[in-house]
Design an enzyme around this catalytic site. Structure first.
Site, PDB file in Angstrom:
ATOM      1  CG  ASP A  88      -0.231  -0.136   2.534  1.00 20.53           C
ATOM      2  OD1 ASP A  88       0.937  -0.580   2.541  1.00 20.53           O
ATOM      3  OD2 ASP A  88      -0.824   0.200   3.564  1.00 20.53           O
ATOM      4  CD  GLU A 114      10.107  -1.629  10.691  1.00 23.61           C
ATOM      5  OE1 GLU A 114      10.072  -1.844  11.929  1.00 23.61           O
ATOM      6  OE2 GLU A 114       9.106  -1.305  10.025  1.00 23.61           O
TER       7      GLU A 114
HETATM    8  N1  UDP Z   1      -0.620  -7.785   5.378  1.00 27.71           N
HETATM    9  C1  UDP Z   1      -0.876  -9.149   5.319  1.00 27.71           C
HETATM   10  N2  UDP Z   1      -1.808  -9.701   6.156  1.00 27.71           N
HETATM   11  C2  UDP Z   1      -2.535  -8.946   7.045  1.00 27.71           C
HETATM   12  C3  UDP Z   1      -2.280  -7.558   7.108  1.00 27.71           C
HETATM   13  C4  UDP Z   1      -1.304  -7.017   6.274  1.00 27.71           C
HETATM   14  O1  UDP Z   1      -0.262  -9.858   4.514  1.00 27.71           O
HETATM   15  O2  UDP Z   1      -3.363  -9.496   7.772  1.00 27.71           O
HETATM   16  C5  UDP Z   1       0.376  -7.186   4.481  1.00 27.71           C
HETATM   17  C6  UDP Z   1      -0.114  -5.920   3.752  1.00 27.71           C
HETATM   18  O3  UDP Z   1      -0.743  -6.269   2.532  1.00 27.71           O
HETATM   19  C7  UDP Z   1       1.173  -5.125   3.571  1.00 27.71           C
HETATM   20  C8  UDP Z   1       2.020  -5.530   4.782  1.00 27.71           C
HETATM   21  O4  UDP Z   1       1.475  -6.762   5.267  1.00 27.71           O
HETATM   22  O5  UDP Z   1       1.848  -5.463   2.383  1.00 27.71           O
HETATM   23  C9  UDP Z   1       1.973  -4.482   5.879  1.00 27.71           C
HETATM   24  O6  UDP Z   1       0.646  -4.255   6.289  1.00 27.71           O
HETATM   25  P1  UDP Z   1      -0.015  -2.819   6.409  1.00 27.71           P
HETATM   26  O7  UDP Z   1       0.271  -2.035   5.186  1.00 27.71           O
HETATM   27  O8  UDP Z   1      -1.456  -2.967   6.791  1.00 27.71           O
HETATM   28  O9  UDP Z   1       0.819  -2.254   7.653  1.00 27.71           O
HETATM   29  P2  UDP Z   1       1.205  -0.775   8.066  1.00 27.71           P
HETATM   30  O10 UDP Z   1       0.902   0.163   6.941  1.00 27.71           O
HETATM   31  O11 UDP Z   1       0.375  -0.512   9.272  1.00 27.71           O
HETATM   32  O12 UDP Z   1       2.656  -0.854   8.365  1.00 27.71           O
HETATM   33 MN    MN Z   2       1.023  -0.082   4.920  1.00 26.39          MN
END
Ligand code: UDP
Ligand code: MN
Length: 307
Positions: free
Chosen positions: A165, A253
């Protein structure tokens, strides 16, 4: 008639002033790091053969906006020839939606489609109030296992964790290609950690000496997942380097990087960490109240249509 005489000294001063002005204009014009020129070079076949392959690891899960997010990402792959996509679905099987998207983007030999479902029980482990279900842990670890088993380590390659995203500039991948064997490259990330930009801080010799993070600055590496990429040889050298469920929110990280590098070994990129080439954007949850209304009547707007 009065004669205007220009002395050689004045001519010299004029020339120097002119050169200084020219240099200033040139410097101001070059605000961003190697952009279009470098990309042009990437497109020539010869160059793209010598560039290190970049393995981009993307965890992804089914939700209404999934196809939109992945379509945005696929355009980067169409523009960057040395990029290989390891896409790991958070599901019990790979899906035709993801597969068709990859094929339609023309990425036949440039992707690996994997899947692993995040176990439900991890949701219940939250003893620490800051603990929330880590996203993408299982998926990123599966991709690392695949890489360690399948990639020829004799050729320099780069690994990048590319969430589905975020917003990525094509130049980011040109920058990543500069990562040296045995090193971890770092750069700023926009719109993250409560700041406009989170970035590494450099000293006079352009070495990383700190970070400007406001959120949990005490972390060993207070940076976002999108802020770094890793030379593949480090994953072979340190086979124990994996992501973990055992760490607090915001420590993934640091968890992976602590195996692979030290702060002073980080390689600053993106115009010595002055350019923002990736943004931690987040897509708002899709509102589907009317759709839910339809579903109650056993109808739907997307009957027979993949959205
Ligand atoms: N993701 C996933 N399973 C989940 C939630 C998130 O595979 O149940 C993936 C999501 O598609 C993204 C990555 O893990 O590529 C990080 O998630 P997110 O963007 O929601 O996290 P944030 O923006 O809060 O760091
Ligand atoms: Mn994200």
């Amino acid at each position: 008639m009065t004669e205007v005489r220009i002395r050689p000294r004045q001519v010299l001063i004029l020339i120097i002033v002119f050169i200084v002005l020219l240099l200033m204009v040139h410097r101001n014009g070059k605000r961003t790091c190697d952009g279009p020129d470098y990309l042009q070079a990437m497109y020539t076949q010869q160059q793209s053969d010598t560039l290190p392959k970049i393995y981009a690891i993307t965890p992804t899960y089914a939700r209404p906006a999934q196809k939109a997010e992945l379509t945005r990402l696929s355009h980067i792959f169409m523009l960057v020839p040395n990029l290989h996509w390891i896409i790991v679905e958070d599901s019990n099987s790979t899906t035709p939606l993801v597969r068709n998207l990859l094929l339609r983007a023309g990425l036949e030999n440039r992707f690996t489609q994997l899947n692993i479902k995040t176990p439900q029980e991890f949701k219940l482990q939250g003893k620490d109030p800051n603990w929330i279900k880590p996203r993408g842990v299982e998926q990123r670890n599966l991709a690392l296992t695949w890489l360690r088993a399948n990639v020829n380590v004799d050729r320099h390659a780069i690994v990048f964790f590319m969430d589905d995203d975020n917003s990525y500039a094509v130049e980011l991948f040109a920058e990543m290609s500069k990562i040296k064997p045995g090193r971890v490259g770092v750069w700023p990330v926009g719109l993250v950690g409560g700041l406009m930009v989170e970035r590494p801080l450099l000293d006079q010799e352009n070495r990383v000496v700190g970070f400007n993070a406001a959120w949990r600055p005490e972390r060993p590496f207070p940076i976002d997942m999108a802020a770094f990429a890793i030379s593949m040889d480090l994953f072979i050298k340190y086979p124990q380097a994996v992501f973990s469920y055992e760490v607090q929110r915001g420590y993934q990280e640091s968890e992976i990087l602590r195996y692979l590098t030290t702060r002073d070994q980080l390689q600053p990129l993106a115009n010595n960490c002055r350019d923002v080439l990736v943004w931690h954007t987040r897509t708002e949850k899709t509102k589907l109240t009317a759709e839910e209304e339809l579903i109650r009547k056993r109808k739907r707007s997307d009957e027979g249509i993949e959205v």
